[in-house]
Design an enzyme around this catalytic site. Structure first.
Site, PDB file in Angstrom:
ATOM      1  N   SER A   9       0.031  -0.965   8.146  1.00 17.11           N
ATOM      2  CA  SER A   9       0.013   0.306   7.201  1.00 17.11           C
ATOM      3  C   SER A   9       0.586   1.353   7.993  1.00 17.11           C
ATOM      4  O   SER A   9       0.316   1.929   8.972  1.00 17.11           O
ATOM      5  CB  SER A   9      -1.520   0.599   7.099  1.00 17.11           C
ATOM      6  OG  SER A   9      -1.736   1.904   6.526  1.00 17.11           O
ATOM      7  N   HIS A  34       2.615  -2.445   4.457  1.00 20.04           N
ATOM      8  CA  HIS A  34       1.472  -1.667   3.533  1.00 20.04           C
ATOM      9  C   HIS A  34       1.641  -0.273   3.509  1.00 20.04           C
ATOM     10  O   HIS A  34       1.740   0.440   4.404  1.00 20.04           O
ATOM     11  CB  HIS A  34      -0.002  -2.000   4.210  1.00 20.04           C
ATOM     12  CG  HIS A  34      -1.152  -1.588   3.451  1.00 20.04           C
ATOM     13  ND1 HIS A  34      -1.731  -2.308   2.239  1.00 20.04           N
ATOM     14  CD2 HIS A  34      -2.144  -0.481   3.580  1.00 20.04           C
ATOM     15  CE1 HIS A  34      -2.592  -1.923   1.854  1.00 20.04           C
ATOM     16  NE2 HIS A  34      -3.247  -0.827   2.285  1.00 20.04           N
ATOM     17  N   ASP A  36       0.084   3.307   1.893  1.00 18.31           N
ATOM     18  CA  ASP A  36      -1.243   3.977   1.386  1.00 18.31           C
ATOM     19  C   ASP A  36      -0.787   5.004   0.752  1.00 18.31           C
ATOM     20  O   ASP A  36      -0.370   6.120   1.256  1.00 18.31           O
ATOM     21  CB  ASP A  36      -2.114   4.033   2.700  1.00 18.31           C
ATOM     22  CG  ASP A  36      -2.719   2.872   3.002  1.00 18.31           C
ATOM     23  OD1 ASP A  36      -3.201   2.156   2.182  1.00 18.31           O
ATOM     24  OD2 ASP A  36      -2.785   2.685   4.280  1.00 18.31           O
ATOM     25  N   MET A  38      -2.013   8.196  -1.380  1.00 17.69           N
ATOM     26  CA  MET A  38      -3.565   8.956  -1.704  1.00 17.69           C
ATOM     27  C   MET A  38      -3.185  10.223  -2.285  1.00 17.69           C
ATOM     28  O   MET A  38      -1.967  11.027  -2.105  1.00 17.69           O
ATOM     29  CB  MET A  38      -4.117   9.256  -0.409  1.00 17.69           C
ATOM     30  CG  MET A  38      -4.295   7.855   0.499  1.00 17.69           C
ATOM     31  SD  MET A  38      -5.366   8.372   1.866  1.00 17.69           S
ATOM     32  CE  MET A  38      -5.150   6.808   2.940  1.00 17.69           C
ATOM     33  N   HIS A  67      -0.531   0.244  -2.153  1.00 13.02           N
ATOM     34  CA  HIS A  67      -2.181   0.465  -2.197  1.00 13.02           C
ATOM     35  C   HIS A  67      -2.413   1.988  -2.875  1.00 13.02           C
ATOM     36  O   HIS A  67      -2.280   2.843  -2.220  1.00 13.02           O
ATOM     37  CB  HIS A  67      -2.927   0.361  -0.794  1.00 13.02           C
ATOM     38  CG  HIS A  67      -4.258   0.524  -1.069  1.00 13.02           C
ATOM     39  ND1 HIS A  67      -4.913   0.670  -0.150  1.00 13.02           N
ATOM     40  CD2 HIS A  67      -5.097   0.682  -2.024  1.00 13.02           C
ATOM     41  CE1 HIS A  67      -6.334   1.099  -0.179  1.00 13.02           C
ATOM     42  NE2 HIS A  67      -6.439   0.854  -1.609  1.00 13.02           N
ATOM     43  N   MET A  69      -4.342   4.688  -4.036  1.00 14.71           N
ATOM     44  CA  MET A  69      -5.751   5.246  -4.016  1.00 14.71           C
ATOM     45  C   MET A  69      -5.588   6.432  -4.815  1.00 14.71           C
ATOM     46  O   MET A  69      -5.833   7.590  -4.108  1.00 14.71           O
ATOM     47  CB  MET A  69      -6.021   5.616  -2.588  1.00 14.71           C
ATOM     48  CG  MET A  69      -6.629   4.230  -1.829  1.00 14.71           C
ATOM     49  SD  MET A  69      -6.565   4.466  -0.030  1.00 14.71           S
ATOM     50  CE  MET A  69      -4.797   3.925   0.119  1.00 14.71           C
ATOM     51  N   MET A 138     -11.759  -3.315   0.443  1.00  9.78           N
ATOM     52  CA  MET A 138     -11.949  -2.199   1.394  1.00  9.78           C
ATOM     53  C   MET A 138     -13.078  -2.394   2.514  1.00  9.78           C
ATOM     54  O   MET A 138     -14.209  -2.546   1.922  1.00  9.78           O
ATOM     55  CB  MET A 138     -12.170  -0.896   0.726  1.00  9.78           C
ATOM     56  CG  MET A 138     -10.777  -0.297  -0.105  1.00  9.78           C
ATOM     57  SD  MET A 138      -9.227  -0.365   0.780  1.00  9.78           S
ATOM     58  CE  MET A 138      -9.715   0.734   2.129  1.00  9.78           C
ATOM     59  N   GLY A 143      -9.061   6.433   2.401  1.00 14.32           N
ATOM     60  CA  GLY A 143      -9.137   8.035   2.659  1.00 14.32           C
ATOM     61  C   GLY A 143      -8.162   8.106   4.134  1.00 14.32           C
ATOM     62  O   GLY A 143      -7.321   9.137   4.149  1.00 14.32           O
ATOM     63  N   GLY A 146      -7.943   4.567  11.042  1.00 14.03           N
ATOM     64  CA  GLY A 146      -8.520   4.749  12.375  1.00 14.03           C
ATOM     65  C   GLY A 146      -9.877   4.907  12.241  1.00 14.03           C
ATOM     66  O   GLY A 146     -10.753   5.178  12.999  1.00 14.03           O
ATOM     67  N   ASP A 176      -8.895  -4.222   4.204  1.00 14.46           N
ATOM     68  CA  ASP A 176      -8.275  -3.126   4.605  1.00 14.46           C
ATOM     69  C   ASP A 176      -9.358  -2.275   5.244  1.00 14.46           C
ATOM     70  O   ASP A 176     -10.170  -1.773   4.544  1.00 14.46           O
ATOM     71  CB  ASP A 176      -7.541  -2.677   3.198  1.00 14.46           C
ATOM     72  CG  ASP A 176      -6.734  -1.340   3.945  1.00 14.46           C
ATOM     73  OD1 ASP A 176      -6.523  -1.012   4.976  1.00 14.46           O
ATOM     74  OD2 ASP A 176      -6.055  -0.841   2.650  1.00 14.46           O
ATOM     75  N   GLY A 178     -10.174  -0.800   9.604  1.00  8.82           N
ATOM     76  CA  GLY A 178     -10.979  -1.098  10.707  1.00  8.82           C
ATOM     77  C   GLY A 178     -10.719  -2.214  11.304  1.00  8.82           C
ATOM     78  O   GLY A 178     -11.528  -3.002  12.146  1.00  8.82           O
ATOM     79  N   GLY A 198      -3.494  -0.638  10.321  1.00  8.05           N
ATOM     80  CA  GLY A 198      -2.978   0.486  10.803  1.00  8.05           C
ATOM     81  C   GLY A 198      -2.741   0.849  12.233  1.00  8.05           C
ATOM     82  O   GLY A 198      -2.034   0.579  12.848  1.00  8.05           O
ATOM     83  N   SER A 199      -4.083   1.509  12.666  1.00  9.38           N
ATOM     84  CA  SER A 199      -4.129   2.014  14.085  1.00  9.38           C
ATOM     85  C   SER A 199      -4.146   0.719  15.057  1.00  9.38           C
ATOM     86  O   SER A 199      -3.751   1.231  16.175  1.00  9.38           O
ATOM     87  CB  SER A 199      -5.317   2.796  14.207  1.00  9.38           C
ATOM     88  OG  SER A 199      -6.600   2.044  13.638  1.00  9.38           O
TER      89      SER A 199
END
Ligand code: DX5
Ligand code: ZN
Length: 222
Positions: A9, A34, A36, A38, A67, A69, A138, A143, A146, A176, A178, A198-199
Site C-alpha cells: 500500500s 495497492h 488507498d 479515502m 481500494h 474507501m 479488511m 482509514g 499501521g 488488508d 495489519g 503498507g507499513s
C-alpha cells in the site's frame, strides 16, 4: 510467478518520492500496487484521487489495485478506470446497488473487487460472490495504515475461502490491514492468496527490497 500475491500500500510510502517507491516495490518482486483512496466521509482520513493513479500508470507495469474507501463510489469509478486502474474495489457498506456497481467496473474492462469491514459478516456477499474478481477482507477498521491486525477476522477469511471454492471462483482473496511478518501466516493459512502490506513494506527499518524478502521468507518457511 509467486503463488501468494503481495500488494504494497502506497499509503505508507514517502509521497515526496512516490514514483521511486513504486519502482523499488516492483523491482522487489511484488505483484500489485495497492492505492488507498479515502474521502473523509466513509473513513476519517483523506488521501488521493484519480490524478495520482494517472501519474503512477506510466511508472509501473504492475496492476494498480485501487481500494475505494469513499461514499458513492459509482460517481468516480469511470475516472479511476480512465486513469489506469486494473482492479477497482468498492466497499459493500457504501453500495446499496452493489451488483450494479460491480457491473459498472467490469463493463469498463477493469477487475471488480468488493471489500467488507471487520464488523460486516461474510454472508453479506452470498449473492454476489460468484461474480467478483477480488474479495478484500479488511482486518483493521479502514482509514489509517499501521494499525494492529484484528484476529477475529481470521475466521471470516476461512469462511470466504469456502464460499469462493464452493462456487468454483478463482477470484483473489486479499486481506488488508495489519499484515506483517507476525501475522502473514495466519492470513495465508486461513486461505487468502493475496495480502496488502503498507507499513510492513514501506518503513524506516529496512529497504523495500529487504521488507519484501522478509515477508516472502516468512511465508515460505511455514
Ligand atoms: C487501511 C488501508 C490499508 C492500509 C494498510 O484503511 O486500506 O491498505 O494502508 O496498512 P498496514 O499494512 O500498515 O496496516
Ligand atoms: Zn487498502
Amino acid at each position: 510467478m509467486n503463488s501468494v500475491k503481495i500488494s504494497p500500500s502506497i499509503l505508507s510510502a514517502n509521497f515526496a518520492f512516490l514514483g521511486e517507491q513504486v519502482r523499488e516495490a516492483e523491482e522487489a518482486g511484488v505483484d500489485y500496487i495497492h492505492v488507498d483512496v479515502m474521502d473523509g466521509h466513509f473513513v476519517p482520513n483523506i488521501t488521493i484521487g484519480p490524478l495520482i493513479v494517472k501519474a503512477l500508470r506510466p511508472v509501473t507495469k504492475l496492476p494498480l489495485d485501487v481500494h475505494l474507501m469513499i461514499e458513492n463510489p459509482e460517481r468516480y469509478i469511470e475516472d479511476f478506470a480512465k486513469a489506469g486502474a486494473d482492479i477497482i474495489t468498492v466497499h459493500q457498506e457504501t453500495c446499496p446497488h452493489l451488483h450494479r456497481s460491480l457491473q459498472q467496473i467490469q463493463n469498463l474492462d477493469v477487475r471488480a473487487g468488493v471489500s467488507i469491514n471487520p464488523s460486516t459478516p461474510a454472508n453479506t456477499l452470498d449473492e454476489i460472490i460468484s461474480e467478483v474478481d477480488l474479495v478484500l477482507v479488511m482486518s483493521v477498521n479502514p482509514g489509517f495504515g499501521g494499525q494492529s491486525y484484528i484476529h477475529s477476522c481470521t475466521a471470516k477469511i476461512q469462511k470466504l475461502r469456502e464460499m469462493l471454492d464452493q462456487c468454483g471462483s478463482s477470484a483473489d482473496l486479499e486481506v488488508d490491514g495489519g499484515v506483517n511478518v507476525e501475522t502473514v501466516n495466519e492470513v495465508i493459512g486461513a486461505g487468502a492468496n493475496a495480502f496488502v502490506a503498507g507499513s510492513a513494506v514501506f518503513n524506516d527499518k529496512n529497504s523495500v527490497a529487504e521488507n519484501v524478502k522478509l515477508l516472502r521468507e516468512k511465508i515460505k518457511n511455514t
